[in-house]
Every structure is written in structure tokens, then in C-alpha cells.
Design a protein around this motif. Structure first.
Motif, PDB file in Angstrom:
ATOM      1  N   VAL A 122       0.870  -1.174   0.000  1.00 33.27           N
ATOM      2  CA  VAL A 122       0.000   0.000   0.000  1.00 33.27           C
ATOM      3  C   VAL A 122       0.904   1.220   0.000  1.00 33.27           C
ATOM      4  N   SER A 123       0.603   2.171  -0.883  1.00 32.71           N
ATOM      5  CA  SER A 123       1.396   3.390  -1.008  1.00 32.71           C
ATOM      6  C   SER A 123       0.468   4.592  -0.871  1.00 32.71           C
ATOM      7  N   CYS A 124       0.856   5.536  -0.014  1.00 36.64           N
ATOM      8  CA  CYS A 124       0.031   6.715   0.265  1.00 36.64           C
ATOM      9  C   CYS A 124       0.821   7.983  -0.036  1.00 36.64           C
ATOM     10  N   PRO A 125       0.255   8.917  -0.793  1.00 37.68           N
ATOM     11  CA  PRO A 125       0.976  10.153  -1.100  1.00 37.68           C
ATOM     12  C   PRO A 125       1.094  11.065   0.109  1.00 37.68           C
ATOM     13  N   LEU A 126       2.152  11.857   0.133  1.00 39.32           N
ATOM     14  CA  LEU A 126       2.305  12.904   1.141  1.00 39.32           C
ATOM     15  C   LEU A 126       1.704  14.176   0.550  1.00 39.32           C
ATOM     16  N   LEU A 127       0.481  14.483   0.931  1.00 41.61           N
ATOM     17  CA  LEU A 127      -0.258  15.559   0.287  1.00 41.61           C
ATOM     18  C   LEU A 127      -0.215  16.856   1.082  1.00 41.61           C
ATOM     19  N   SER A 128       0.163  17.931   0.396  1.00 41.20           N
ATOM     20  CA  SER A 128       0.074  19.279   0.936  1.00 41.20           C
ATOM     21  C   SER A 128      -0.825  20.060  -0.010  1.00 41.20           C
ATOM     22  N   GLY A 129      -2.109  20.142   0.317  1.00 43.40           N
ATOM     23  CA  GLY A 129      -3.076  20.693  -0.628  1.00 43.40           C
ATOM     24  C   GLY A 129      -3.211  19.749  -1.805  1.00 43.40           C
ATOM     25  N   ASP A 130      -3.017  20.278  -3.011  1.00 40.29           N
ATOM     26  CA  ASP A 130      -3.079  19.445  -4.214  1.00 40.29           C
ATOM     27  C   ASP A 130      -1.710  18.920  -4.631  1.00 40.29           C
ATOM     28  N   LEU A 131      -0.677  19.276  -3.888  1.00 38.44           N
ATOM     29  CA  LEU A 131       0.686  18.892  -4.241  1.00 38.44           C
ATOM     30  C   LEU A 131       1.113  17.642  -3.484  1.00 38.44           C
ATOM     31  N   ALA A 132       1.613  16.647  -4.218  1.00 37.31           N
ATOM     32  CA  ALA A 132       2.155  15.431  -3.605  1.00 37.31           C
ATOM     33  C   ALA A 132       3.654  15.607  -3.422  1.00 37.31           C
ATOM     34  N   LEU A 133       4.106  15.618  -2.169  1.00 40.01           N
ATOM     35  CA  LEU A 133       5.516  15.850  -1.856  1.00 40.01           C
ATOM     36  C   LEU A 133       6.336  14.571  -1.913  1.00 40.01           C
ATOM     37  N   GLY A 134       5.673  13.434  -1.903  1.00 36.51           N
ATOM     38  CA  GLY A 134       6.357  12.146  -1.878  1.00 36.51           C
ATOM     39  C   GLY A 134       5.353  11.060  -1.574  1.00 36.51           C
ATOM     40  N   ALA A 135       5.806   9.981  -0.958  1.00 41.50           N
ATOM     41  CA  ALA A 135       4.899   8.877  -0.649  1.00 41.50           C
ATOM     42  C   ALA A 135       5.441   8.029   0.490  1.00 41.50           C
ATOM     43  N   VAL A 136       4.522   7.457   1.249  1.00 34.61           N
ATOM     44  CA  VAL A 136       4.842   6.437   2.244  1.00 34.61           C
ATOM     45  C   VAL A 136       4.361   5.113   1.686  1.00 34.61           C
ATOM     46  N   LYS A 137       5.182   4.089   1.818  1.00 33.38           N
ATOM     47  CA  LYS A 137       4.777   2.772   1.337  1.00 33.38           C
ATOM     48  C   LYS A 137       5.009   1.719   2.403  1.00 33.38           C
ATOM     49  N   VAL A 138       4.134   0.713   2.424  1.00 29.92           N
ATOM     50  CA  VAL A 138       4.264  -0.425   3.326  1.00 29.92           C
ATOM     51  C   VAL A 138       4.192  -1.686   2.481  1.00 29.92           C
ATOM     52  N   TYR A 139       5.161  -2.577   2.641  1.00 31.84           N
ATOM     53  CA  TYR A 139       5.213  -3.829   1.885  1.00 31.84           C
ATOM     54  C   TYR A 139       4.877  -5.007   2.792  1.00 31.84           C
ATOM     55  N   SER A 140       4.241  -6.029   2.202  1.00 32.01           N
ATOM     56  CA  SER A 140       3.854  -7.224   2.949  1.00 32.01           C
ATOM     57  C   SER A 140       4.311  -8.467   2.199  1.00 32.01           C
ATOM     58  N   ASP A 141       4.513  -9.555   2.946  1.00 27.20           N
ATOM     59  CA  ASP A 141       4.872 -10.827   2.319  1.00 27.20           C
ATOM     60  C   ASP A 141       3.645 -11.711   2.128  1.00 27.20           C
ATOM     61  N   GLY A 142       2.444 -11.138   2.332  1.00 27.29           N
ATOM     62  CA  GLY A 142       1.216 -11.892   2.082  1.00 27.29           C
ATOM     63  C   GLY A 142       0.626 -12.562   3.286  1.00 27.29           C
ATOM     64  N   GLY A 143       1.185 -12.327   4.460  1.00 25.43           N
ATOM     65  CA  GLY A 143       0.644 -12.948   5.660  1.00 25.43           C
ATOM     66  C   GLY A 143      -0.793 -12.531   5.913  1.00 25.43           C
ATOM     67  N   GLN A 144      -1.078 -11.235   5.715  1.00 23.64           N
ATOM     68  CA  GLN A 144      -2.433 -10.725   5.874  1.00 23.64           C
ATOM     69  C   GLN A 144      -2.697  -9.696   4.777  1.00 23.64           C
ATOM     70  N   PRO A 145      -3.925  -9.675   4.221  1.00 25.86           N
ATOM     71  CA  PRO A 145      -4.241  -8.667   3.198  1.00 25.86           C
ATOM     72  C   PRO A 145      -4.368  -7.293   3.829  1.00 25.86           C
ATOM     73  N   PHE A 146      -4.136  -6.269   3.040  1.00 23.51           N
ATOM     74  CA  PHE A 146      -4.288  -4.904   3.524  1.00 23.51           C
ATOM     75  C   PHE A 146      -5.765  -4.523   3.461  1.00 23.51           C
ATOM     76  N   ARG A 147      -6.454  -4.611   4.586  1.00 22.79           N
ATOM     77  CA  ARG A 147      -7.866  -4.264   4.652  1.00 22.79           C
ATOM     78  C   ARG A 147      -8.021  -2.751   4.785  1.00 22.79           C
ATOM     79  N   ASP A 148      -9.290  -2.295   4.753  1.00 27.37           N
ATOM     80  CA  ASP A 148      -9.545  -0.855   4.790  1.00 27.37           C
ATOM     81  C   ASP A 148      -8.952  -0.207   6.039  1.00 27.37           C
ATOM     82  N   GLY A 149      -9.053  -0.889   7.175  1.00 33.83           N
ATOM     83  CA  GLY A 149      -8.530  -0.326   8.413  1.00 33.83           C
ATOM     84  C   GLY A 149      -7.030  -0.137   8.391  1.00 33.83           C
TER      85      GLY A 149
END
Length: 240
Positions: A122-149
């Protein structure tokens, strides 16, 4: 909708530590590293997390990574020009990868990332208004799916990282302004003292001394402050 955070107390403590650190460190790299470590610990199934920003050369780089797998997966994205982090950054929207083996969005990055042991992300942008400054990402080996929470949790980490980056940019801008202001004040004092030398030497007033100084600047083809400094150096120490 409220999100249940399994490590709420620990996450709060990490954010508090990072905020205190930001006030004393020259960069936000240590604070962002705390964010990646907390994200890895808090997101179920995560094997690593990272933060991507633009470096001084205008290129994407991983500013903070919890481990080597994250750095390697990110490097592949920068090299190939594709991947969930780049997509989130470009679109300004969170990108979720449920199953890398069946995802067809990044034909070159996906198999290379799978070889590193990554199966979802899952990758999330670093948003300042409409400008994306970068991104945070989290990687998984498949142990659990990335649910909405857990996706929402990753977005909260991205929001915190954004605050650090914005604060850092504001501090750097203020520092640059302060340096320029100090330089400007120093030049003003130099010019004022040089005018005093000319006034004493020629028996003229302030305005006439400034005109003479400006004429010397034009004749020498040098900035006014530099001519003033040279005049003071030639005159020697001023007597009280």
C-alpha cells in the motif's frame, strides 16, 4: 468510520518522539525513520515501510526505510519508472496492491518485487493541498491482506510524515531568509562606514558621499558593497 489501531499507545509515543526530535535535528530523516519503524510494527503483515521524497538533484529517493528490502523495492521503482509508490505520488491517491502475482499494472516492477519476497503493498501520497511531496509505502509478504482499516492506518502515517516534511521546508526557507537578511544588514553597515570615511576625507555630506561611492562602483564595475569594503580596508582601522 473509526479505525481500531492495535498499537495506539505505541503509535502516539512514536509521534511524540518524532515531533521532539524534529525540533533539535537538522533534517527530518530521523523522524521519518521512526515513522517507518512504527508503520512496520503497527500494520498487520507488514515486512517493511519507507518514505520517498525528491532529493536536491530533483530525483526520487528513499529518504527513510525500515530495512534493505524496502530500499531495494523502491530502487526498482525508480529505475523502471513504475510501481505503486510512483503511481500514488503521481495521482495523489492511495494505491493498494492486494496480490502482486495477479496485478497487471506494473509488468516489470511486479515480478522483480516478488523476487524480493513482496506479495502486496500500500502506497500513500504525502499531500500538501493538491501537491504530492512524496509517498509512504508499506510492503507485505502476504501474511495478511491490507484491509480498509490497515490502509487507513498507513494513510495516518503518511499524514504525519507530511507534517514533518512541510515543517522542514518551512525551517529551511526561514533559515535562507535569515542568512540573506544578515548579509543585507552587514552590507548596509559596510556602505554606511565607507560613506563616513569619504565624508571625513572630503568634508562632504552623507548624500554626496553616497554619490561618490556609487561612482566608484560604476567605474570599477564592482558591487557597491564590495567597493565599500575595499575602501574601508584601504583606510585602515577606524579611530573612535
Amino acid at each position: 468510520m473509526s479505525v481500531e489501531l492495535p498499537l495506539a499507545d505505541e503509535i502516539t509515543a512514536v509521534f511524540a518522539r518524532a515531533n521532539r526530535l524534529l525540533l533539535t535535528e537538522e533534517t527530518v530523516s530521523h523522524a521519518l525513520r521512526l515513522i517507518t519503524e512504527a508503520a512496520t510494527a503497527a500494520v498487520p503483515g507488514a515486512i517493511g515501510a519507507g518514505v520517498s521524497l525528491i532529493n536536491g538533484s530533483g530525483l526520487r529517493q528513499t529518504t527513510a526505510a525500515s530495512d534493505a528490502v524496502v530500499a531495494a523495492a523502491d530502487a526498482l521503482q525508480y529505475e523502471l519508472g513504475e510501481g505503486p509508490c510512483i503511481s500514488a505520488w503521481a495521482s495523489g491517491e492511495t494505491v493498494r496492491v492486494e496480490n502482486l502475482a495477479s496485478d497487471r499494472r506494473w509488468s516489470r516492477w511486479a515480478p522483480a518485487a516478488a523476487a524480493l519476497g513482496i506479495s502486496s503493498a500500500v502506497s500513500c501520497p504525502l499531500l500538501s493541498g493538491d501537491l504530492a511531496l512524496g509517498a509512504v509505502k508499506v510492503y507485505s509478504d502476504g501474511g495478511q491482506p491490507f484491509r480498509d482499516g490497515t490502509v487507513r492506518l498507513a494513510e495516518l502515517f503518511a499524514a504525519q510524515a507530511t507534517l514533518f516534511v512541510i515543517h522542514s521546508h518551512a525551517r529551511e526557507a526561514a533559515g535562507t531568509l535569515s542568512d540573506r537578511l544578515q548579509e543585507s544588514l552587514a552590507q548596509r553597515d559596510t556602505i554606511s562606514m565607507a560613506k563616513g570615511v569619504l565624508m571625513a576625507r572630503n568634508g562632504t555630506g552623507d548624500e554626496q558621499a553616497l554619490r561618490e561611492l556609487m561612482m566608484l562602483s560604476r567605474q570599477a564595475g564592482k558591487p557597491l558593497a564590495r567597493v565599500a569594503a575595499e575602501l574601508l580596508a584601504a583606510a585602515g582601522p577606524l579611530e573612535n
